[in-house]
Design an enzyme around this catalytic site. Structure first.
Site, short mmCIF file in Angstrom:
data_model
loop_
_atom_site.label_atom_id
_atom_site.label_comp_id
_atom_site.label_asym_id
_atom_site.label_seq_id
_atom_site.Cartn_x
_atom_site.Cartn_y
_atom_site.Cartn_z
N GLU A 120 -36.13 -10.95 -17.58
CA GLU A 120 -37.08 -11.58 -16.67
C GLU A 120 -38.43 -11.73 -17.37
O GLU A 120 -39.09 -10.74 -17.68
CB GLU A 120 -37.24 -10.77 -15.39
CG GLU A 120 -38.12 -11.45 -14.37
CD GLU A 120 -38.28 -10.66 -13.08
OE1 GLU A 120 -38.26 -11.27 -12.01
OE2 GLU A 120 -38.40 -9.42 -13.16
N GLU B 214 -36.97 -5.08 -3.21
CA GLU B 214 -36.85 -6.46 -3.67
C GLU B 214 -37.34 -6.46 -5.11
O GLU B 214 -38.53 -6.29 -5.38
CB GLU B 214 -37.69 -7.41 -2.82
CG GLU B 214 -37.52 -8.86 -3.25
CD GLU B 214 -38.61 -9.76 -2.70
OE1 GLU B 214 -38.98 -10.72 -3.41
OE2 GLU B 214 -39.08 -9.50 -1.58
N LYS C 183 -49.76 0.87 -0.63
CA LYS C 183 -50.35 0.90 -1.97
C LYS C 183 -50.16 -0.47 -2.61
O LYS C 183 -49.06 -0.83 -3.02
CB LYS C 183 -49.71 1.96 -2.87
CG LYS C 183 -50.54 2.21 -4.15
CD LYS C 183 -49.73 2.72 -5.30
CE LYS C 183 -49.11 1.64 -6.12
NZ LYS C 183 -50.07 0.74 -6.84
N CYS D 44 -40.39 -13.89 -7.83
CA CYS D 44 -39.06 -13.29 -8.03
C CYS D 44 -37.95 -14.31 -7.82
O CYS D 44 -36.87 -14.17 -8.40
CB CYS D 44 -38.88 -12.11 -7.08
SG CYS D 44 -39.07 -12.53 -5.34
#
Length: 505
Positions: A399, A266, A191, A300
């Site tokens: 973040e 992750e 997906k 990331c």
């Protein structure tokens, strides 16, 4: 015709196929619309215009895909490692042959600059080759001896797995997850992120045209709340590999709990780059700038916190500010562009909101801090530097996932370590110093899954990739990937007649 005009003309040709119909799911080797016929629209962040209508998969579509993956699993798992190696190398060859097409489509779907995306497809091919070469030995184990016994371990594929990939550099990150799963002998349901679904369609087509058996790789487009939830809850899916936000990772763990899903995450990062006064400052400046402003800061592993030793703080961040102001913002297909538009208006709104947060918290905006009217009028944001930041500010803790850097001063090694570790995340860290003993001491105490000393993020595929704390669970890379996609079995052989306890007379 300029390189930009050439790229744009080619991109328009490649994108035309997506606008002519519906971007289909791929289930059991067949291109299919959603079971209920619903679609969703994907737009280009360059000009906010529609690129395609995409099949909107939901529970019924995921169920069909999971059953297709389950049906294909026994035959795929039974294929020899050597045969899987050959097929995966053919996939890599096909990726290379269509690398330009993939890159052009990805630029327009994500807003990422051509200078970076032109290499992304080739990195994807490299991922397939790396794990293809490991496929023949994937099931090998160890021989463990003790008195009167020899233990032999082996590994076998866990079964059908779900792979959920993010919208930043989606092609390369999809190959990073899918290649080891296939090499291990697993079948998959993929997906992709709804913000950037187009190259996922190219990738599954490439794989099947290269000889991957039908049903081994299934693709279902959709949203986290429907397709994603159905995938993480499905009983036929034995594991979920996910790249994305930490909060979504927590949700996936809850959704997969009833079926005891194995998970590999992750997740987010608020990664520090720590610069001591004894470092090679020229190289450190370039590395710090590269690791936050390349790929639009939407990565990331970006170094989003800049920790600088006090005596050099003002001079160092001044140089970073100069470079940030000079970075070329523009159309992603322009070879001169470094920062293109952010992925989507929703994400752009989030990034822009932190400029007000920074001002309210008392930080100084030394560069950027504003929306830019780039070509097409899309989601352009200036490369930004906050100075005078303390680590308790939101801009230092949360973040942002954009071209935004927060600079923090530290007085000594102990304070640098305390600041670096004082966040919820622990994906990467970057350390700049010429003191080798400090490098060992500091990296040993830094709470991060990956640390680069006197270097930006330079990946070596056999090494483990992953984070600690809220940045993830598990490791990718080398045999660490196989540890996730495979089960380990131990068989103990008696080599002598040992004493067996007698019960019942």
């Amino acid at each position: 015709m300029s390189d930009f005009d050439t790229h744009l003309a080619k991109a328009e040709r490649h994108l035309a196929r997506f606008s002519e119909g519906i971007v289909a799911n791929q289930i059991g080797g067949e291109a299919v619309e959603a079971a209920d016929g619903e679609t969703f629209e994907t737009i280009s962040p360059v000009d906010l215009k529609p690129l395609a209508r995409v099949a909107h998969g939901k529970t019924a579509d995921v169920d069909r895909a999971a059953k297709a993956a389950k049906a294909a699993f026994p035959a795929w798992a039974a294929i020899s490692g050597d045969e899987r190696k050959k097929i995966l190398h053919k996939v890599a060859d096909a990726i290379v042959a269509r690398a330009e097409e993939i890159a052009l489509v990805e630029c327009m779907d994500t807003g990422q600059a051509w200078r970076f995306m032109s290499k992304a497809a080739l990195r994807g091919a490299e991922n397939f080759r790396f794990f293809a070469d490991r496929a023949p030995a994937a099931r090998d184990g160890a021989s463990l001896r003790t008195t009167g016994q020899i233990n032999v371990t082996t590994r076998s594929p866990i079964g059908p797995v779900g792979v959920i990939t993010p919208w930043n550099t989606p092609f390369m990150l999809s190959t990073w997850k899918i290649a080891p799963a296939l090499a291990a002998g697993c079948t998959i349901v993929h997906k992709p992120a709804e913000f950037s679904p187009l190259t996922a369609r190219l990738l599954v087509e490439i794989a099947e045209e290269a000889g991957l058996p039908k049903g081994v790789w299934n693709l279902v487009n959709g949203f986290g709340e429907d397709a994603g939830k159905a995938l993480t809850e499905h009983p036929d899916i034995k594991a979920i590999g996910f790249v994305g936000e930490s909060r979504t990772g927590s949700m996936i763990m809850r959704q997969g709990a009833d079926t005891l899903k194995r998970v590999h995450f992750e997740l987010g990062g608020k990664n520090p780059v720590i610069v001591f006064a004894d470092a090679d400052l020229d190289r450190a400046v370039d590395a710090a700038v590269f690791m936050i402003y390349s790929l639009n800061g939407e990565r990331c592993t970006s170094s989003s916190r800049l920790l600088v030793e006090a005596p050099i703080y003002d001079a160092f961040v001044g140089r970073v500010a100069e470079k940030a102001k000079a970075i070329r913002i523009g159309h992603p297909l322009d070879p001169e562009t470094v920062v293109g538009p952010l992925i989507h208006p929703v994400h752009e709104k989030k990034v822009l909101s932190y400029f007000d947060v920074a001002r309210q918290e008392g930080a100084t905006i030394a560069a950027g801090g504003e929306k830019v009217q780039g070509p097409g009028g899309g989601c352009y944001v200036a490369p930004t530097l906050f100075t005078g930041v303390s680590n308790d500010m939101r801009v230092a803790q949360e973040e942002i996932f954009g071209p935004v850097l927060s600079a923090i001063s530290f007085k000594d090694e102990q304070e640098a370590l305390e600041i670096a570790n004082d966040v919820d995340y622990g994906l990467t860290g970057y350390l700049w110093t010429s003191d080798v003993t400090r490098a060992f001491r500091f990296s040993d105490a830094l709470e991060a899954g990956m640390i680069w000393v006197n270097s930006e993020n330079v990946r070596h595929l056999p090494t483990p990739f992953g984070g600690v704390k809220s940045s993830g669970i598990g490791r990718d890379g080398g045999d660490w990937s196989f540890d996730f996609y495979m089960e380990t079995k131990n068989v103990a052989f008696a080599t002598s007649a040992h004493r067996i306890p007698k019960l019942g007379g």
